[in-house]
Design an enzyme around this catalytic site. Structure first.
Site, PDB file in Angstrom:
ATOM      1  N   ARG A  50     -16.253 -16.928  -8.317  1.00 30.45           N
ATOM      2  CA  ARG A  50     -15.080 -16.635  -7.894  1.00 30.45           C
ATOM      3  C   ARG A  50     -14.376 -15.471  -9.031  1.00 30.45           C
ATOM      4  O   ARG A  50     -13.530 -14.529  -8.848  1.00 30.45           O
ATOM      5  CB  ARG A  50     -14.070 -17.539  -7.590  1.00 30.45           C
ATOM      6  CG  ARG A  50     -12.831 -17.171  -6.755  1.00 30.45           C
ATOM      7  CD  ARG A  50     -11.687 -18.302  -6.973  1.00 30.45           C
ATOM      8  NE  ARG A  50     -11.985 -19.796  -6.673  1.00 30.45           N
ATOM      9  CZ  ARG A  50     -11.885 -20.511  -7.763  1.00 30.45           C
ATOM     10  NH1 ARG A  50     -11.821 -20.310  -9.016  1.00 30.45           N
ATOM     11  NH2 ARG A  50     -11.951 -21.872  -7.322  1.00 30.45           N
ATOM     12  N   TYR A 103       8.527  -0.591  -2.795  1.00 28.63           N
ATOM     13  CA  TYR A 103       7.864  -0.745  -1.552  1.00 28.63           C
ATOM     14  C   TYR A 103       8.494  -2.148  -0.836  1.00 28.63           C
ATOM     15  O   TYR A 103       8.492  -3.139  -1.538  1.00 28.63           O
ATOM     16  CB  TYR A 103       6.191  -0.906  -1.806  1.00 28.63           C
ATOM     17  CG  TYR A 103       5.305  -0.949  -1.002  1.00 28.63           C
ATOM     18  CD1 TYR A 103       5.172  -0.221   0.149  1.00 28.63           C
ATOM     19  CD2 TYR A 103       4.525  -2.146  -0.790  1.00 28.63           C
ATOM     20  CE1 TYR A 103       4.090  -0.425   1.174  1.00 28.63           C
ATOM     21  CE2 TYR A 103       3.634  -2.571   0.167  1.00 28.63           C
ATOM     22  CZ  TYR A 103       3.561  -1.558   0.907  1.00 28.63           C
ATOM     23  OH  TYR A 103       2.440  -1.659   2.196  1.00 28.63           O
ATOM     24  N   ASP A 176       4.886  -0.100 -10.303  1.00 30.22           N
ATOM     25  CA  ASP A 176       4.001   0.220  -9.238  1.00 30.22           C
ATOM     26  C   ASP A 176       3.451   1.545  -9.163  1.00 30.22           C
ATOM     27  O   ASP A 176       4.265   2.596  -8.917  1.00 30.22           O
ATOM     28  CB  ASP A 176       4.528  -0.389  -7.836  1.00 30.22           C
ATOM     29  CG  ASP A 176       3.697  -0.041  -6.597  1.00 30.22           C
ATOM     30  OD1 ASP A 176       2.719   1.023  -6.675  1.00 30.22           O
ATOM     31  OD2 ASP A 176       4.018  -0.711  -5.625  1.00 30.22           O
ATOM     32  N   LYS A 201      -5.170   2.471  -1.691  1.00 29.37           N
ATOM     33  CA  LYS A 201      -4.582   3.805  -1.181  1.00 29.37           C
ATOM     34  C   LYS A 201      -5.492   5.031  -1.801  1.00 29.37           C
ATOM     35  O   LYS A 201      -6.462   5.306  -1.021  1.00 29.37           O
ATOM     36  CB  LYS A 201      -3.114   4.018  -1.753  1.00 29.37           C
ATOM     37  CG  LYS A 201      -2.041   2.975  -1.232  1.00 29.37           C
ATOM     38  CD  LYS A 201      -2.027   2.989   0.234  1.00 29.37           C
ATOM     39  CE  LYS A 201      -1.337   1.781   0.828  1.00 29.37           C
ATOM     40  NZ  LYS A 201      -0.089   1.362   0.316  1.00 29.37           N
TER      41      LYS A 201
HETATM   42  C1  PLP Z   1       0.568   0.012   0.160  1.00 30.49           C
HETATM   43  C2  PLP Z   1       1.267  -0.290  -1.003  1.00 30.49           C
HETATM   44  C3  PLP Z   1       1.375  -1.352  -1.755  1.00 30.49           C
HETATM   45  C4  PLP Z   1       0.518  -2.424  -1.077  1.00 30.49           C
HETATM   46  O1  PLP Z   1      -0.720  -2.223  -0.960  1.00 30.49           O
HETATM   47  P1  PLP Z   1      -1.576  -3.160  -0.050  1.00 30.49           P
HETATM   48  O2  PLP Z   1      -3.093  -3.159  -0.342  1.00 30.49           O
HETATM   49  O3  PLP Z   1      -1.368  -2.799   1.515  1.00 30.49           O
HETATM   50  O4  PLP Z   1      -1.205  -4.513  -0.101  1.00 30.49           O
HETATM   51  C5  PLP Z   1       1.897  -1.430  -2.716  1.00 30.49           C
HETATM   52  N1  PLP Z   1       2.904  -0.356  -3.388  1.00 30.49           N
HETATM   53  C6  PLP Z   1       2.741   0.544  -2.538  1.00 30.49           C
HETATM   54  C7  PLP Z   1       3.746   1.716  -3.209  1.00 30.49           C
HETATM   55  C8  PLP Z   1       2.131   0.904  -1.500  1.00 30.49           C
HETATM   56  O5  PLP Z   1       2.382   2.080  -1.045  1.00 30.49           O
END
Ligand code: PLP
Length: 387
Positions: A50, A103, A176, A201
């Site tokens: 894990r 977000y 973020d 992303k």
């Molecule tokens: C998409 C996104 C997330 C979350 O990512 P996931 O893998 O879809 O959970 C977090 N922060 C931002 C700015 C995003 O665009």
């Protein structure tokens, strides 16, 4: 020996593997240890799958290079990375300051889970001065969570200054950094404690894998984040770590191209009569341009624009007329996407009013001239219904 026994012990993984360009994808829950003494020697042996095997470890190493980090934790999604960081570092009685343009699913986690565990969540205006933010923070504030630029409304914050002031008060900072993808902005080098991104992303880059990461420099913090994942029992698969590593190889080239194409499309939009405003920190007229130029080395392909006021039907006609832009909520892949944003702005505490409906575009790797033609078609459909 009988077939039952022989089939359990035949065909096991051999010792040394042929060296390929990418890491081997190891599949394993059980890790076989060399001797009895190593069974409980967690400091020197990986004792359970894990924790991640070869591909996960290679991805962590590569992300540590990208982020300038001492350690990187991997999470099953971007949201899991943020919730994992907050669960690992906050406790009942703490307060967290969260930027209001965060977000939206992060806000959901804060409102529905953190509050239930006794953490006070306070949203702050992305345009507040760093001094005001930190000076007015209560003594219970343990962390400030930033997102810059915000992924819907694109306001930027002076993250390095906030981090500097927060540090002097013993407050942790996390960001973020999905827009910057660890490439355009280096949070750790700018004094921020924890750099989080949705690898889903730009790092993945192909809209087909979920993963998140949290990077830190302070070894004690790195340890706490790793412990947090262990406590929660989260894991990412070798196949997905491999896919992320493959995306990472071309990240700089894709981002450079998508950033340039995005700016070309953004500039073109500023000249269209149907458009009231373009929200892109890399545009010289943007109120965020100075901060972006100081801290970022480029732009990605994600930005916003405001249409002049029109009935909902005109906004829908714009989106429905697009043929190259898909209608979808993600971004960072090789393909162009568009959404309308207004329903997502309703939860905000510091609501801004725009001169009309807010739209968001993600510009992919298509030829920008083709994308511009597609947008012109969409704007024509909008103009017919604008009234
Ligand atoms: C998409 C996104 C997330 C979350 O990512 P996931 O893998 O879809 O959970 C977090 N922060 C931002 C700015 C995003 O665009």
């Amino acid at each position: 020996m009988s077939d039952e026994t022989r089939l359990i012990h035949a065909g096991k993984s051999a010792g040394a593997l042929a060296k390929t360009v990418g890491p081997p994808i190891q599949k394993g829950s059980t890790v076989l240890l060399p001797n009895a003494a190593s069974l409980y020697d967690d400091d020197n042996y990986l004792t359970y799958g894990r924790a991640g095997l070869s591909a996960q470890a290679c991805l962590q190493d590569a992300l540590a290079v990208l982020e300038g980090a001492v350690g990187v934790s991997l999470y099953p999604s971007g949201i899991a990375a943020i919730s994992g960081v907050l669960m690992a570092l906050l406790k009942a009685g703490d307060e967290i300051l969260v930027v209001d343009n965060v977000y939206k699913p992060v806000r959901r986690f804060c409102d529905h889970v953190l509050k239930r565990f006794g953490v006070t969540v306070t949203y702050y205006d992305p345009r507040v001065a760093p001094e005001t933010l930190v000076d007015t923070a209560s003594d219970a504030v343990r962390m400030i969570l930033m997102e810059t630029p915000g992924s819907l409304s694109f306001e930027m914050q002076d993250a390095p200054r906030i981090a500097e002031l927060a540090r002097a008060r013993g407050i942790l900072t996390a960001i973020d950094n999905t827009w910057g993808a660890g490439l355009l902005f280096k949070p750790l080098a700018h004094g921020i404690d924890i750099s989080v991104q949705a690898l889903t992303k730009y790092v993945g880059g192909h809209s087909d894998v979920f993963m998140g990461s949290a990077a830190a420099r302070d070894p004690a913090l790195v340890r706490k984040l790793a412990d947090g994942i262990n406590h929660m029992g989260w894991a990412v698969s070798g196949d997905e770590a491999y896919a992320m590593l493959r995306g990472l190889r071309t990240l700089p080239i894709r981002m450079a191209r998508q950033g340039q194409s995005g700016l070309q499309v953004a500039r073109w939009l500023t000249e269209q009569p149907e458009v009231a405003e373009v929200l892109h920190p890399a545009l010289p007229g943007s109120p965020d341009h100075a901060l972006w130029s100081r801290d970022f080395t480029g732009a990605c392909g994600l930005f916003g624009f405001v249409l002049k006021p029109a009935p909902d039907a005109a906004v829908d006609a714009f989106l429905d007329a697009l043929k190259l832009f898909g209608l979808g909520f993600s971004w960072g892949g090789f393909e162009s996407l568009a959404i309308s944003c207004d329903p997502q702005l309703k939860v905000r505490r510091f609501a801004r009013t725009y001169g009309g409906p807010l739209m968001r575009l993600h510009v992919g790797l298509e030829d920008p001239a083709d994308l511009i033609a597609d947008l012109r078609n969409g704007l024509d459909a909008y103009a017919r219904l604008k009234g």
